[in-house]
Design an enzyme around this catalytic site. Structure first.
Site, short mmCIF file in Angstrom:
data_model
loop_
_atom_site.label_atom_id
_atom_site.label_comp_id
_atom_site.label_asym_id
_atom_site.label_seq_id
_atom_site.Cartn_x
_atom_site.Cartn_y
_atom_site.Cartn_z
N SER A 11 66.47 -5.39 -11.76
CA SER A 11 65.20 -5.67 -11.07
C SER A 11 64.39 -6.56 -11.98
O SER A 11 64.11 -6.19 -13.12
CB SER A 11 64.44 -4.37 -10.81
OG SER A 11 63.04 -4.63 -10.77
N ASP A 38 61.18 -7.32 -6.46
CA ASP A 38 60.24 -6.31 -5.97
C ASP A 38 58.97 -6.96 -5.46
O ASP A 38 58.15 -7.44 -6.26
CB ASP A 38 59.92 -5.31 -7.08
CG ASP A 38 61.12 -4.45 -7.43
OD1 ASP A 38 61.48 -4.40 -8.63
OD2 ASP A 38 61.70 -3.88 -6.51
N HIS A 69 63.09 -6.48 -1.94
CA HIS A 69 62.65 -5.10 -1.70
C HIS A 69 61.18 -5.17 -1.31
O HIS A 69 60.31 -5.34 -2.16
CB HIS A 69 62.87 -4.27 -2.97
CG HIS A 69 62.39 -2.85 -2.86
ND1 HIS A 69 62.31 -2.02 -3.97
CD2 HIS A 69 61.94 -2.12 -1.81
CE1 HIS A 69 61.83 -0.84 -3.57
NE2 HIS A 69 61.60 -0.87 -2.29
N GLY A 145 56.07 1.18 -7.25
CA GLY A 145 54.86 0.50 -7.68
C GLY A 145 54.92 -0.02 -9.11
O GLY A 145 54.32 -1.04 -9.42
N GLY A 147 57.49 -0.28 -12.97
CA GLY A 147 58.70 -0.03 -13.73
C GLY A 147 58.40 0.94 -14.86
O GLY A 147 57.24 1.32 -15.08
N ASP A 178 66.89 3.50 -7.17
CA ASP A 178 65.93 2.61 -7.83
C ASP A 178 64.81 3.41 -8.46
O ASP A 178 64.09 4.13 -7.78
CB ASP A 178 65.35 1.67 -6.76
CG ASP A 178 64.37 0.65 -7.31
OD1 ASP A 178 63.77 -0.07 -6.48
OD2 ASP A 178 64.24 0.56 -8.54
N GLY A 179 64.68 3.29 -9.81
CA GLY A 179 63.58 3.94 -10.50
C GLY A 179 64.07 4.91 -11.56
O GLY A 179 64.74 5.89 -11.27
N GLY A 180 63.77 4.57 -12.83
CA GLY A 180 64.18 5.47 -13.92
C GLY A 180 65.68 5.49 -14.16
O GLY A 180 66.21 6.46 -14.69
N GLY A 200 65.38 -1.83 -14.10
CA GLY A 200 64.42 -2.82 -14.56
C GLY A 200 64.27 -2.76 -16.06
O GLY A 200 64.89 -3.53 -16.81
N SER A 201 63.49 -1.79 -16.55
CA SER A 201 63.19 -1.70 -17.99
C SER A 201 64.43 -1.37 -18.81
O SER A 201 64.46 -1.66 -20.01
CB SER A 201 62.10 -0.64 -18.22
OG SER A 201 62.46 0.57 -17.60
C1 DX5 Z 1 59.36 -0.09 -8.68
C2 DX5 Z 1 60.50 -1.00 -8.36
C3 DX5 Z 1 61.69 -0.82 -9.25
C4 DX5 Z 1 61.37 -0.96 -10.73
C5 DX5 Z 1 62.37 -0.14 -11.49
O1 DX5 Z 1 58.66 0.24 -7.56
O2 DX5 Z 1 60.92 -0.84 -7.02
O3 DX5 Z 1 62.72 -1.72 -8.91
O4 DX5 Z 1 61.42 -2.28 -11.12
O5 DX5 Z 1 62.03 -0.16 -12.83
P1 DX5 Z 1 62.68 0.87 -13.85
O6 DX5 Z 1 64.17 0.64 -13.79
O7 DX5 Z 1 62.07 0.46 -15.16
O8 DX5 Z 1 62.29 2.23 -13.42
#
Ligand code: DX5
Length: 226
Positions: A11, A38, A69, A145, A147, A178-180, A200-201
């Site tokens: 992401s 995103d 997304h 919302g 990352g 998606d997320g964490g 993402g991160s």
């Molecule tokens: C947040 C986004 C995700 C985010 C994930 O709402 O939809 O795609 O970028 O970031 P991480 O992988 O750091 O949780």
């Protein structure tokens, strides 16, 4: 779903936007299966991020499939716009699609793949009547919302429910999370049935290069499958 391969989907929300093209190419070189973009409107989620201009720019950087997304309150008004910008998969949220069937028809009419995202509080069974029309179910494992958040453990059973729903119906629908998502949480989500992993991160951070990060995430996939 491509065989039973598990795919990594960076992401770009956490990428360095001063060199976005490079960051996308680094992810592609490191074996990303797709790129997720995103789109946030400050209404559906408490953040404002990027629009079709960024999709167009990323489209010029890579041949990888792009997921738009849409975390926006009125996705029905922007489906064609993101299709024209170069998105291959258009993901709308169930929570802002009172006319989900109409949104699905619009995405198909634009010649794109259909994704439907579910917030942590939205049950999987809400999709049972339209699942045969959907190419990808996106299980949000965080509240969308931002990352860098922690995966919400209560969302794990939903991944299994979605996997069971598509398996029982003999469908080839992708189950994406998606997320964490990181090396610590990948074994749980893969064992639960996810085949596309948005990160993402865990991909874009100061601690390591994109290639090192992607390798570490891929290494976490292998044992989860044995
Ligand atoms: C947040 C986004 C995700 C985010 C994930 O709402 O939809 O795609 O970028 O970031 P991480 O992988 O750091 O949780």
């Amino acid at each position: 779903m491509i065989g039973n391969q598990i795919g990594l989907v960076p992401s770009i929300l956490s990428a360095d936007f001063t060199r976005l093209g490079e960051q996308v190419r680094e992810a592609e070189a490191a074996g990303a299966q797709r790129i997720q973009i995103d789109v946030m409107d400050g209404h559906f989620v408490p953040n404002i991020t990027m629009g079709p201009l960024v999709v167009e720019a990323v489209r010029r950087c890579t041949k990888l499939p792009l997921e738009a997304h849409l975390m926006i309150t009125n996705p029905q008004d922007y489906i064609e716009t993101f299709a024209q910008a170069g998105a291959d998969v258009i993901i709308v949220h169930y929570e802002v699609s009172p006319h989900l069937h109409r949104n699905i028809q619009k995405i198909k009419a634009a010649g794109k793949q259909v994704g439907v995202a579910l917030n942590p509080s939205t049950p999987v069974f809400m999709l049972q009547d339209l699942i045969s029309l959907i190419d990808l179910v996106l299980i949000m494992t965080i509240n969308p919302g931002f990352g860098g958040q922690e995966l919400i453990p209560e969302t794990l059973p939903k991944i299994t429910q979605a996997r069971q729903l598509v398996t029982q119906r003999g469908l080839s629908c992708d189950i994406e999370v998606d997320g964490g998502i990181n090396a610590a949480t990948i074994p749980q989500v893969v064992r639960a049935g996810a085949n596309l992993l948005v990160a993402g991160s865990a991909v874009y951070n100061e601690k390591e290069t994109v290639a090192q990060a992607m390798n570490r995430l891929r290494e976490a996939i292998v044992p989860a499958r044995s």
